[in-house]
Design a protein around this motif. Structure first.
Motif, PDB file in Angstrom:
ATOM      1  N   GLU A   1      47.371  41.167  32.174  1.00  0.00           N
ATOM      2  CA  GLU A   1      46.595  42.028  31.278  1.00  0.00           C
ATOM      3  C   GLU A   1      45.686  41.193  30.381  1.00  0.00           C
ATOM      4  O   GLU A   1      44.544  41.576  30.119  1.00  0.00           O
ATOM      5  CB  GLU A   1      47.528  42.901  30.438  1.00  0.00           C
ATOM      6  CG  GLU A   1      48.266  43.949  31.254  1.00  0.00           C
ATOM      7  CD  GLU A   1      49.420  44.609  30.498  1.00  0.00           C
ATOM      8  OE1 GLU A   1      49.708  45.778  30.812  1.00  0.00           O
ATOM      9  OE2 GLU A   1      50.044  43.957  29.617  1.00  0.00           O
ATOM     10  N   LYS A   2      46.185  40.058  29.916  1.00  0.00           N
ATOM     11  CA  LYS A   2      45.355  39.169  29.093  1.00  0.00           C
ATOM     12  C   LYS A   2      44.163  38.664  29.896  1.00  0.00           C
ATOM     13  O   LYS A   2      43.044  38.596  29.382  1.00  0.00           O
ATOM     14  CB  LYS A   2      46.177  37.986  28.585  1.00  0.00           C
ATOM     15  CG  LYS A   2      47.184  38.341  27.512  1.00  0.00           C
ATOM     16  CD  LYS A   2      47.973  37.116  27.092  1.00  0.00           C
ATOM     17  CE  LYS A   2      49.040  37.463  26.075  1.00  0.00           C
ATOM     18  NZ  LYS A   2      49.834  36.277  25.696  1.00  0.00           N
ATOM     19  N   LEU A   3      44.399  38.305  31.163  1.00  0.00           N
ATOM     20  CA  LEU A   3      43.312  37.834  32.015  1.00  0.00           C
ATOM     21  C   LEU A   3      42.287  38.940  32.221  1.00  0.00           C
ATOM     22  O   LEU A   3      41.080  38.703  32.120  1.00  0.00           O
ATOM     23  CB  LEU A   3      43.858  37.346  33.356  1.00  0.00           C
ATOM     24  CG  LEU A   3      42.831  36.873  34.381  1.00  0.00           C
ATOM     25  CD1 LEU A   3      42.008  35.712  33.844  1.00  0.00           C
ATOM     26  CD2 LEU A   3      43.525  36.490  35.678  1.00  0.00           C
ATOM     27  N   ALA A   4      42.742  40.145  32.510  1.00  0.00           N
ATOM     28  CA  ALA A   4      41.827  41.276  32.715  1.00  0.00           C
ATOM     29  C   ALA A   4      41.000  41.523  31.450  1.00  0.00           C
ATOM     30  O   ALA A   4      39.781  41.745  31.534  1.00  0.00           O
ATOM     31  CB  ALA A   4      42.607  42.526  33.112  1.00  0.00           C
ATOM     32  N   ASP A   5      41.650  41.471  30.291  1.00  0.00           N
ATOM     33  CA  ASP A   5      40.924  41.665  29.031  1.00  0.00           C
ATOM     34  C   ASP A   5      39.893  40.558  28.810  1.00  0.00           C
ATOM     35  O   ASP A   5      38.765  40.814  28.385  1.00  0.00           O
ATOM     36  CB  ASP A   5      41.896  41.699  27.844  1.00  0.00           C
ATOM     37  CG  ASP A   5      42.682  42.998  27.752  1.00  0.00           C
ATOM     38  OD1 ASP A   5      42.348  43.961  28.487  1.00  0.00           O
ATOM     39  OD2 ASP A   5      43.634  43.055  26.950  1.00  0.00           O
ATOM     40  N   ALA A   6      40.282  39.315  29.113  1.00  0.00           N
ATOM     41  CA  ALA A   6      39.359  38.194  28.935  1.00  0.00           C
ATOM     42  C   ALA A   6      38.148  38.336  29.855  1.00  0.00           C
ATOM     43  O   ALA A   6      37.012  38.089  29.441  1.00  0.00           O
ATOM     44  CB  ALA A   6      40.082  36.870  29.195  1.00  0.00           C
ATOM     45  N   LYS A   7      38.377  38.765  31.093  1.00  0.00           N
ATOM     46  CA  LYS A   7      37.265  38.953  32.029  1.00  0.00           C
ATOM     47  C   LYS A   7      36.304  40.022  31.501  1.00  0.00           C
ATOM     48  O   LYS A   7      35.089  39.872  31.607  1.00  0.00           O
ATOM     49  CB  LYS A   7      37.779  39.358  33.405  1.00  0.00           C
ATOM     50  CG  LYS A   7      38.440  38.240  34.184  1.00  0.00           C
ATOM     51  CD  LYS A   7      38.729  38.771  35.575  1.00  0.00           C
ATOM     52  CE  LYS A   7      39.881  38.197  36.243  1.00  0.00           C
ATOM     53  NZ  LYS A   7      40.164  38.816  37.536  1.00  0.00           N
ATOM     54  N   LYS A   8      36.858  41.098  30.914  1.00  0.00           N
ATOM     55  CA  LYS A   8      36.000  42.148  30.348  1.00  0.00           C
ATOM     56  C   LYS A   8      35.200  41.616  29.174  1.00  0.00           C
ATOM     57  O   LYS A   8      34.004  41.867  29.062  1.00  0.00           O
ATOM     58  CB  LYS A   8      36.845  43.345  29.909  1.00  0.00           C
ATOM     59  CG  LYS A   8      37.344  44.184  31.042  1.00  0.00           C
ATOM     60  CD  LYS A   8      38.211  45.324  30.535  1.00  0.00           C
ATOM     61  CE  LYS A   8      38.947  46.000  31.678  1.00  0.00           C
ATOM     62  NZ  LYS A   8      39.974  46.924  31.204  1.00  0.00           N
ATOM     63  N   LEU A   9      35.883  40.886  28.274  1.00  0.00           N
ATOM     64  CA  LEU A   9      35.195  40.336  27.107  1.00  0.00           C
ATOM     65  C   LEU A   9      34.089  39.366  27.510  1.00  0.00           C
ATOM     66  O   LEU A   9      33.045  39.294  26.865  1.00  0.00           O
ATOM     67  CB  LEU A   9      36.189  39.635  26.176  1.00  0.00           C
ATOM     68  CG  LEU A   9      37.134  40.552  25.399  1.00  0.00           C
ATOM     69  CD1 LEU A   9      38.213  39.736  24.697  1.00  0.00           C
ATOM     70  CD2 LEU A   9      36.359  41.388  24.387  1.00  0.00           C
ATOM     71  N   LEU A  10      34.330  38.622  28.571  1.00  0.00           N
ATOM     72  CA  LEU A  10      33.334  37.668  29.060  1.00  0.00           C
ATOM     73  C   LEU A  10      32.267  38.320  29.934  1.00  0.00           C
ATOM     74  O   LEU A  10      31.316  37.671  30.347  1.00  0.00           O
ATOM     75  CB  LEU A  10      34.030  36.553  29.862  1.00  0.00           C
ATOM     76  CG  LEU A  10      34.909  35.623  29.047  1.00  0.00           C
ATOM     77  CD1 LEU A  10      35.744  34.737  29.962  1.00  0.00           C
ATOM     78  CD2 LEU A  10      34.074  34.786  28.097  1.00  0.00           C
TER      79      LEU A  10
END
Length: 148
Positions: free
Chosen positions: A30-39
């Motif tokens: 979930e952290k990775l998915a959120d980071a990809k969205k933020l980036l």
């Protein structure tokens, strides 16, 4: 002397702060998915399949890149002769290392594209692993989907 006192001073020396309720902890995925969205990263597709299909993998890489996706795929073809895997013992160790690296690529990716009209044991294991992570799996040859 100041008339202001610290908020903790009036609570006494043995007072403990109540834990602040917060959102549930996120999984690494979930952290990775959120980071990809933020980036604002484009979708990431990992190409899987037998390295006998390296030419087809390169073609799929081109099509997926043209479609605006980030593509990751096997970086070498151990079926072709090379000094890095000419020694059988070193080749076996490298194969294991590359399998681990490819599973990391699968974890990184948003989707999986299986290339070729043949599914061997390694590719079958990658498909099972991808689906266990909830990754969408597409096939250039849907008839070879083991779950079809």
């Amino acid at each position: 002397m100041s008339s202001f006192s610290s908020p903790q001073a009036s609570l006494g020396p043995h007072h403990q702060e109540e834990p602040v309720s917060s959102a549930p902890l996120l999984t690494p995925e979930e952290k990775l998915a959120d980071a990809k969205k933020l980036l604002r990263l484009p979708r990431i597709v990992v190409i899987c399949g037998s390295t006998r299909f390296m030419t087809e993998m390169n073609d799929a890489d081109l099509r997926e890149t043209e479609a605006g996706k980030i593509v990751v795929k096997p970086g070498c073809d151990m079926k072709s002769p090379h000094a890095l895997w000419s020694d059988p013992v070193e080749a076996e160790a490298l194969k294991s290392q590359l399998d681990d690296l490819h599973r990391a690529k699968i974890r990184l990716a948003d989707e999986v594209l299986v290339v070729g009209d043949y599914i061997g044991d390694s590719t079958r294991a990658e498909i099972v692993y991808s689906r266990s992570l909830g990754k969408p799996v597409r096939f250039t040859h849907p008839e070879v989907d083991p779950d079809a």
